[in-house]
Design a protein around this motif. Sequence first.
Motif, PDB file in Angstrom:
ATOM      1  N   PHE A   1       0.842  -1.194   0.000  1.00  0.00           N
ATOM      2  CA  PHE A   1       0.000   0.000   0.000  1.00  0.00           C
ATOM      3  C   PHE A   1       0.879   1.246   0.000  1.00  0.00           C
ATOM      4  O   PHE A   1       1.868   1.309   0.716  1.00  0.00           O
ATOM      5  N   ASP A   2       0.509   2.231  -0.796  1.00  0.00           N
ATOM      6  CA  ASP A   2       1.307   3.438  -0.965  1.00  0.00           C
ATOM      7  C   ASP A   2       0.835   4.533  -0.004  1.00  0.00           C
ATOM      8  O   ASP A   2       0.256   5.538  -0.419  1.00  0.00           O
ATOM      9  N   PHE A   3       1.073   4.309   1.283  1.00  0.00           N
ATOM     10  CA  PHE A   3       0.755   5.283   2.320  1.00  0.00           C
ATOM     11  C   PHE A   3       1.952   5.376   3.255  1.00  0.00           C
ATOM     12  O   PHE A   3       2.580   4.356   3.549  1.00  0.00           O
ATOM     13  N   PRO A   4       2.261   6.555   3.757  1.00  0.00           N
ATOM     14  CA  PRO A   4       3.382   6.662   4.689  1.00  0.00           C
ATOM     15  C   PRO A   4       3.109   5.985   6.032  1.00  0.00           C
ATOM     16  O   PRO A   4       4.027   5.546   6.703  1.00  0.00           O
ATOM     17  N   THR A   5       1.843   5.871   6.404  1.00  0.00           N
ATOM     18  CA  THR A   5       1.485   5.260   7.676  1.00  0.00           C
ATOM     19  C   THR A   5       0.363   4.257   7.464  1.00  0.00           C
ATOM     20  O   THR A   5      -0.629   4.566   6.792  1.00  0.00           O
ATOM     21  N   LEU A   6       0.508   3.077   8.030  1.00  0.00           N
ATOM     22  CA  LEU A   6      -0.557   2.079   8.054  1.00  0.00           C
ATOM     23  C   LEU A   6      -0.910   1.788   9.500  1.00  0.00           C
ATOM     24  O   LEU A   6      -0.035   1.685  10.358  1.00  0.00           O
ATOM     25  N   LEU A   7      -2.193   1.685   9.764  1.00  0.00           N
ATOM     26  CA  LEU A   7      -2.695   1.353  11.086  1.00  0.00           C
ATOM     27  C   LEU A   7      -3.612   0.146  10.986  1.00  0.00           C
ATOM     28  O   LEU A   7      -4.194  -0.115   9.941  1.00  0.00           O
ATOM     29  N   ALA A   8      -3.759  -0.557  12.092  1.00  0.00           N
ATOM     30  CA  ALA A   8      -4.709  -1.669  12.155  1.00  0.00           C
ATOM     31  C   ALA A   8      -5.798  -1.289  13.153  1.00  0.00           C
ATOM     32  O   ALA A   8      -5.508  -0.772  14.232  1.00  0.00           O
ATOM     33  N   ARG A   9      -7.030  -1.528  12.774  1.00  0.00           N
ATOM     34  CA  ARG A   9      -8.164  -1.238  13.655  1.00  0.00           C
ATOM     35  C   ARG A   9      -9.028  -2.480  13.784  1.00  0.00           C
ATOM     36  O   ARG A   9      -9.461  -3.048  12.776  1.00  0.00           O
ATOM     37  N   CYS A  10      -9.260  -2.904  14.996  1.00  0.00           N
ATOM     38  CA  CYS A  10     -10.159  -4.023  15.252  1.00  0.00           C
ATOM     39  C   CYS A  10     -11.572  -3.465  15.370  1.00  0.00           C
ATOM     40  O   CYS A  10     -11.806  -2.481  16.082  1.00  0.00           O
ATOM     41  N   ARG A  11     -12.471  -4.099  14.646  1.00  0.00           N
ATOM     42  CA  ARG A  11     -13.879  -3.697  14.672  1.00  0.00           C
ATOM     43  C   ARG A  11     -14.723  -4.944  14.804  1.00  0.00           C
ATOM     44  O   ARG A  11     -14.333  -6.019  14.352  1.00  0.00           O
ATOM     45  N   THR A  12     -15.901  -4.761  15.363  1.00  0.00           N
ATOM     46  CA  THR A  12     -16.817  -5.891  15.341  1.00  0.00           C
ATOM     47  C   THR A  12     -17.258  -6.103  13.897  1.00  0.00           C
ATOM     48  O   THR A  12     -17.231  -5.176  13.082  1.00  0.00           O
ATOM     49  N   ALA A  13     -17.634  -7.325  13.585  1.00  0.00           N
ATOM     50  CA  ALA A  13     -18.115  -7.613  12.232  1.00  0.00           C
ATOM     51  C   ALA A  13     -19.336  -6.753  11.914  1.00  0.00           C
ATOM     52  O   ALA A  13     -19.517  -6.309  10.772  1.00  0.00           O
ATOM     53  N   LYS A  14     -20.149  -6.467  12.913  1.00  0.00           N
ATOM     54  CA  LYS A  14     -21.337  -5.626  12.716  1.00  0.00           C
ATOM     55  C   LYS A  14     -20.930  -4.197  12.357  1.00  0.00           C
ATOM     56  O   LYS A  14     -21.508  -3.585  11.452  1.00  0.00           O
ATOM     57  N   GLU A  15     -19.940  -3.641  13.042  1.00  0.00           N
ATOM     58  CA  GLU A  15     -19.445  -2.296  12.719  1.00  0.00           C
ATOM     59  C   GLU A  15     -18.903  -2.252  11.293  1.00  0.00           C
ATOM     60  O   GLU A  15     -19.166  -1.302  10.552  1.00  0.00           O
ATOM     61  N   GLN A  16     -18.140  -3.279  10.911  1.00  0.00           N
ATOM     62  CA  GLN A  16     -17.558  -3.317   9.573  1.00  0.00           C
ATOM     63  C   GLN A  16     -18.646  -3.382   8.510  1.00  0.00           C
ATOM     64  O   GLN A  16     -18.566  -2.710   7.485  1.00  0.00           O
ATOM     65  N   ALA A  17     -19.675  -4.174   8.755  1.00  0.00           N
ATOM     66  CA  ALA A  17     -20.775  -4.277   7.786  1.00  0.00           C
ATOM     67  C   ALA A  17     -21.446  -2.921   7.600  1.00  0.00           C
ATOM     68  O   ALA A  17     -21.800  -2.533   6.484  1.00  0.00           O
ATOM     69  N   ALA A  18     -21.616  -2.167   8.688  1.00  0.00           N
ATOM     70  CA  ALA A  18     -22.229  -0.838   8.589  1.00  0.00           C
ATOM     71  C   ALA A  18     -21.344   0.108   7.791  1.00  0.00           C
ATOM     72  O   ALA A  18     -21.834   0.904   6.981  1.00  0.00           O
ATOM     73  N   ILE A  19     -20.036   0.018   7.977  1.00  0.00           N
ATOM     74  CA  ILE A  19     -19.103   0.867   7.227  1.00  0.00           C
ATOM     75  C   ILE A  19     -19.157   0.526   5.749  1.00  0.00           C
ATOM     76  O   ILE A  19     -19.145   1.408   4.892  1.00  0.00           O
ATOM     77  N   GLU A  20     -19.221  -0.752   5.424  1.00  0.00           N
ATOM     78  CA  GLU A  20     -19.247  -1.174   4.021  1.00  0.00           C
ATOM     79  C   GLU A  20     -20.529  -0.770   3.314  1.00  0.00           C
ATOM     80  O   GLU A  20     -20.539  -0.625   2.097  1.00  0.00           O
TER      81      GLU A  20
END
Length: 82
Positions: free
Chosen positions: A50-69
Motif C-alpha cells: 500500500f502506498d501510504f506513509p502510515t498504516l494502522l490496524a483497527r479491530c472492529r466488530t463484524a457488525k461495525e464493519q458491515a455498517a461501514i461497508e
Amino acid sequence: MGPVTYVLAIMGCADGGAACQQVALAPARYESVAACQAASGDVLASSTDFDFPTLLARCRTAKEQAAIERKPAPRGRAVKQG
C-alpha cells in the motif's frame, strides 16, 4: 444476541493518523478483541503493498464493519477491500 466476532481493518494514512481510509480487510475473523489486537502486528508487517506513509490496524466488530461497508465511499477516493 449471538457471539461477537472481530475483523482487522488496515487503514492507510497520509498524515500520520488523523485522516485515514480503509485500504484492506484481513481475511481472518477473531473471537475476541484481544485476539484481533494480537494479530495486528503480523498483519501490518505483511501489508507492504500500500502506498501510504502510515498504516494502522483497527479491530472492529463484524457488525461495525458491515455498517461501514454499506456507506458509500466519498467521491474521489477508492477503497480497496480484500
